[in-house]
Design a protein around this motif. Structure first.
Motif, mmCIF file in Angstrom:
data_model
loop_
_atom_site.group_PDB
_atom_site.id
_atom_site.type_symbol
_atom_site.label_atom_id
_atom_site.label_comp_id
_atom_site.label_asym_id
_atom_site.label_seq_id
_atom_site.Cartn_x
_atom_site.Cartn_y
_atom_site.Cartn_z
ATOM 1 N N ASP A 62 0.830 -0.990 -0.157
ATOM 2 C CA ASP A 62 -0.084 0.142 -0.372
ATOM 3 C C ASP A 62 0.901 1.619 0.044
ATOM 4 O OD1 ASP A 62 -2.682 -1.208 0.112
ATOM 5 O OD2 ASP A 62 -2.819 -1.213 1.813
ATOM 6 N N ASP A 63 0.585 2.154 0.857
ATOM 7 C CA ASP A 63 1.548 3.273 1.098
ATOM 8 C C ASP A 63 2.350 3.583 2.180
ATOM 9 O OD1 ASP A 63 2.244 6.311 0.016
ATOM 10 O OD2 ASP A 63 -0.195 7.107 1.161
ATOM 11 N N GLY A 64 3.556 2.477 1.985
ATOM 12 C CA GLY A 64 4.531 2.667 2.758
ATOM 13 C C GLY A 64 4.738 1.706 3.960
ATOM 14 N N GLU A 65 4.111 0.791 3.918
ATOM 15 C CA GLU A 65 3.789 -0.219 5.003
ATOM 16 C C GLU A 65 4.794 -2.154 4.614
ATOM 17 O OE1 GLU A 65 -0.867 -0.886 5.832
ATOM 18 O OE2 GLU A 65 -0.924 0.917 6.010
ATOM 19 N N LEU A 66 4.728 -1.828 5.593
ATOM 20 C CA LEU A 66 5.119 -3.754 6.059
ATOM 21 C C LEU A 66 4.596 -4.814 5.009
ATOM 22 C CD1 LEU A 66 7.763 -3.282 9.404
ATOM 23 C CD2 LEU A 66 8.838 -3.088 6.393
ATOM 24 N N PRO A 67 4.643 -5.426 4.310
ATOM 25 C CA PRO A 67 4.520 -7.034 3.722
ATOM 26 C C PRO A 67 3.772 -7.516 4.602
ATOM 27 C CG PRO A 67 6.345 -6.860 3.001
ATOM 28 C CD PRO A 67 6.288 -5.842 3.818
ATOM 29 N N TYR A 68 3.387 -7.954 5.435
ATOM 30 C CA TYR A 68 2.594 -8.614 6.527
ATOM 31 C C TYR A 68 3.823 -10.068 7.006
ATOM 32 C CZ TYR A 68 0.809 -13.231 3.707
ATOM 33 O OH TYR A 68 0.987 -14.468 3.340
ATOM 34 N N GLU A 69 4.877 -10.508 5.851
ATOM 35 C CA GLU A 69 5.369 -11.656 5.492
ATOM 36 C C GLU A 69 6.997 -11.475 6.369
ATOM 37 O OE1 GLU A 69 4.300 -10.797 2.870
ATOM 38 O OE2 GLU A 69 5.112 -12.036 1.383
ATOM 39 N N VAL A 70 7.171 -9.924 6.726
ATOM 40 C CA VAL A 70 8.076 -9.052 6.594
ATOM 41 C C VAL A 70 7.507 -8.646 8.572
ATOM 42 C CG1 VAL A 70 10.139 -7.434 6.735
ATOM 43 C CG2 VAL A 70 8.878 -8.740 4.933
ATOM 44 N N GLU A 71 6.331 -8.613 8.722
ATOM 45 C CA GLU A 71 6.349 -7.884 10.219
ATOM 46 C C GLU A 71 7.107 -8.795 11.364
ATOM 47 O OE1 GLU A 71 2.614 -7.521 10.014
ATOM 48 O OE2 GLU A 71 1.742 -6.364 8.522
ATOM 49 N N ASP A 72 6.663 -9.857 11.394
ATOM 50 C CA ASP A 72 7.033 -10.569 12.510
ATOM 51 C C ASP A 72 8.946 -10.257 12.415
ATOM 52 O OD1 ASP A 72 5.520 -11.068 13.300
ATOM 53 O OD2 ASP A 72 5.421 -13.056 12.758
ATOM 54 N N PHE A 73 9.364 -10.827 11.251
ATOM 55 C CA PHE A 73 11.608 -10.758 10.787
ATOM 56 C C PHE A 73 11.125 -8.700 11.882
ATOM 57 C CE2 PHE A 73 15.133 -9.205 9.390
ATOM 58 C CZ PHE A 73 15.605 -9.497 9.259
ATOM 59 N N TYR A 74 10.866 -7.617 11.146
ATOM 60 C CA TYR A 74 10.754 -6.445 11.486
ATOM 61 C C TYR A 74 10.806 -6.097 13.136
ATOM 62 C CZ TYR A 74 9.593 -1.246 11.782
ATOM 63 O OH TYR A 74 10.182 -0.341 12.812
ATOM 64 N N ASP A 75 9.654 -6.574 13.944
ATOM 65 C CA ASP A 75 9.316 -7.080 15.383
ATOM 66 C C ASP A 75 10.708 -7.901 16.334
ATOM 67 O OD1 ASP A 75 6.944 -5.455 15.213
ATOM 68 O OD2 ASP A 75 6.156 -7.545 15.533
ATOM 69 N N ASP A 76 11.237 -8.465 15.899
ATOM 70 C CA ASP A 76 12.254 -9.675 16.638
ATOM 71 C C ASP A 76 13.711 -9.592 15.952
ATOM 72 O OD1 ASP A 76 10.319 -11.717 16.545
ATOM 73 O OD2 ASP A 76 10.811 -12.821 15.095
ATOM 74 N N LEU A 77 13.661 -7.874 14.913
ATOM 75 C CA LEU A 77 15.018 -7.522 14.714
ATOM 76 C C LEU A 77 15.512 -7.135 16.304
ATOM 77 C CD1 LEU A 77 15.535 -6.127 11.558
ATOM 78 C CD2 LEU A 77 17.331 -7.237 12.322
ATOM 79 N N GLU A 78 14.683 -6.331 16.821
ATOM 80 C CA GLU A 78 14.483 -5.648 18.242
ATOM 81 C C GLU A 78 15.499 -6.469 19.198
ATOM 82 O OE1 GLU A 78 14.195 -2.463 19.380
ATOM 83 O OE2 GLU A 78 13.139 -1.918 18.030
ATOM 84 N N ASP A 79 15.377 -7.921 19.131
ATOM 85 C CA ASP A 79 15.975 -8.907 19.612
ATOM 86 C C ASP A 79 17.535 -9.374 19.551
ATOM 87 O OD1 ASP A 79 14.093 -8.495 21.650
ATOM 88 O OD2 ASP A 79 12.764 -10.965 20.362
#
Length: 157
Positions: A62-79
């Motif tokens: 859409d207008d700048g959002e992460l695809p759902y496939e990448v969301e968990d990875f993006y969140d897990d990067l914090e760890d």
């Protein structure tokens, strides 16, 4: 040479073409490359420690959002311990939208915040990559090679 993880999400195959072009270039310089997809491969944050570089390919939803496939990875990067790791982000985007390649920027900004050595170029290709875009993928991979060599020299010094 370096050990590199390339992980990507590709809805239309465009980001996959970019990932393959980058991987082929890195292979030609004798780097060990693991090519994985967010759809089918498990990405364990602890395994990231074993790579000299992590390259993430993502399309933008859409207008700048992460695809759902990448969301968990993006969140897990914090760890993940990304301090000093070479980290690059690339992907296909659509210039029709106001936020061109926003997901690419989100991932790169997260890596930078986590003290990764982010490849200066956030490689964005408008829709399907043409021959000039493939050359840009090779230049991106060349930047990755340079950063890895620099990091390996630092370790050896």
């Amino acid at each position: 040479m370096g050990k590199i993880l390339i992980i990507f999400a590709s809805s239309t195959g465009n980001t996959e073409l970019m990932a393959e072009a980058i991987a082929d270039y890195l292979h030609s310089y004798h780097h060990e490359v693991d090519l994985k997809t967010f759809d089918f491969d498990v990405i364990d944050m602890e395994d990231i420690e074993h790579y000299d570089a992590i390259l993430v390919g993502t399309y933008t939803w859409d207008d700048g959002e992460l695809p759902y496939e990448v969301e968990d990875f993006y969140d897990d990067l914090e760890d993940a311990n990304l301090a000093g790791k070479v980290f690059g982000v690339f992907g296909s985007a659509d210039s029709f939208y106001d936020t061109y390649g926003g997901a690419i920027d989100l991932v790169a900004d997260r890596a930078k915040k986590l003290h990764a050595t982010v490849v200066p170029e956030r490689l964005k290709v408008d829709l399907d990559p043409n021959e000039a875009d493939i050359m840009r993928c090779q230049a991106f991979a060349d930047m990755v090679c340079t950063l890895i060599e620099s990091k390996l020299e630092e370790k050896g010094a």
